[in-house]
Motif scaffolding. Structure first.
Motif, PDB file in Angstrom:
ATOM      1  N   ALA A 202       3.863   2.530  -2.444  1.00 24.09           N
ATOM      2  CA  ALA A 202       4.679   2.249  -3.629  1.00 24.09           C
ATOM      3  C   ALA A 202       5.963   3.073  -3.684  1.00 24.09           C
ATOM      4  CB  ALA A 202       3.852   2.512  -4.890  1.00 24.09           C
TER       5      ALA A 202
ATOM      6  N   PRO B  33      -0.373  -2.651  -6.394  1.00 20.17           N
ATOM      7  CA  PRO B  33      -0.848  -1.668  -5.408  1.00 20.17           C
ATOM      8  C   PRO B  33      -1.937  -2.189  -4.463  1.00 20.17           C
ATOM      9  CG  PRO B  33      -1.836  -1.221  -7.535  1.00 20.17           C
ATOM     10  CD  PRO B  33      -0.861  -2.351  -7.737  1.00 20.17           C
TER      11      PRO B  33
ATOM     12  N   ASN C  55       0.825  -1.205   0.000  1.00 27.69           N
ATOM     13  CA  ASN C  55       0.000   0.000   0.000  1.00 27.69           C
ATOM     14  C   ASN C  55       0.867   1.266   0.000  1.00 27.69           C
ATOM     15  OD1 ASN C  55       0.909   0.305   2.620  1.00 27.69           O
ATOM     16  ND2 ASN C  55      -1.008  -0.324   3.564  1.00 27.69           N
TER      17      ASN C  55
END
Length: 193
Positions: free
Chosen positions: A98, A139, A96
């Motif tokens: 990046a 993601p 969560n």
């Protein structure tokens, strides 16, 4: 065809809503056509051994490498990824956060953190042993699960096709053998008259 089994590695087991989150992740796997193996569902008292057994049963690992209690991922998840890699089990990563490490950790102009340690500047959100060159960090768990199912689905279909082809060849050879034996018996009868 049996469902692909995905071991859901990550620090979710430490959350206050760990069981609920586990059910959500397992449901994501089911919706994608797979079966989620959640570490909170371990059998017996030896959690480590139970988690390893679940990894052994899995077709792939979907691992949450989001920062946990600091800049880096959960160390238990790192172990699980390493164990899976050593077994040759495919690993699909998600985070969560990046941001690459050099952006996530405060560094000086020399690329070192507050303790004087060099911070990797390899354009990766985690250590290169976790995120090797060419690996994608998705993601969300949804994206990582979808990718695992897509990639492994082709592998599973190819294995099933190879298995059915081997069976067909074996059956054809058996039929040919029976026909040859039958023809031989017929010739013996005709010649014996």
């Amino acid at each position: 065809m049996s469902r692909l089994r995905l071991y859901l590695a990550g620090p979710e087991v430490f959350r206050h809503d760990a069981a609920e989150e586990g059910r959500r992740l397992v449901a994501l796997c089911r919706a994608a056509g797979g079966e989620g193996l959640y570490p909170l569902d371990t059998r017996g008292e030896d959690i480590r051994r139970s988690c390893i057994a679940m990894i052994d049963e899995a077709d792939a690992i979907v691992a949450n490498i989001s920062p946990f209690r600091g800049h880096h991922m959960d160390p238990g998840t790192a172990f699980e990824i390493g164990y899976a890699e050593a077994r040759g089990t495919p690993v699909f990563l998600w985070s969560n956060d990046a941001r690459v490490l050099i952006k996530r950790i405060r560094v000086g102009s020399d690329g070192r953190d507050g303790e004087g340690m060099l911070v990797e500047d390899l354009d990766k959100p985690e250590n290169l042993m976790i995120v090797p060159d060419g690996a994608t960090v998705w993601p969300s768990p949804e994206r990582a699960i979808a990718e695992a199912m897509a990639r492994l689905g082709h592998v599973r279909k190819n294995r099933l096709l190879q298995r059915s082809t081997r069976r067909a060849v074996l059956l054809a050879a058996l039929i040919s053998l029976l026909v040859a034996l039958g023809a031989g018996a017929l010739v013996d009868r005709l010649v014996g008259w």
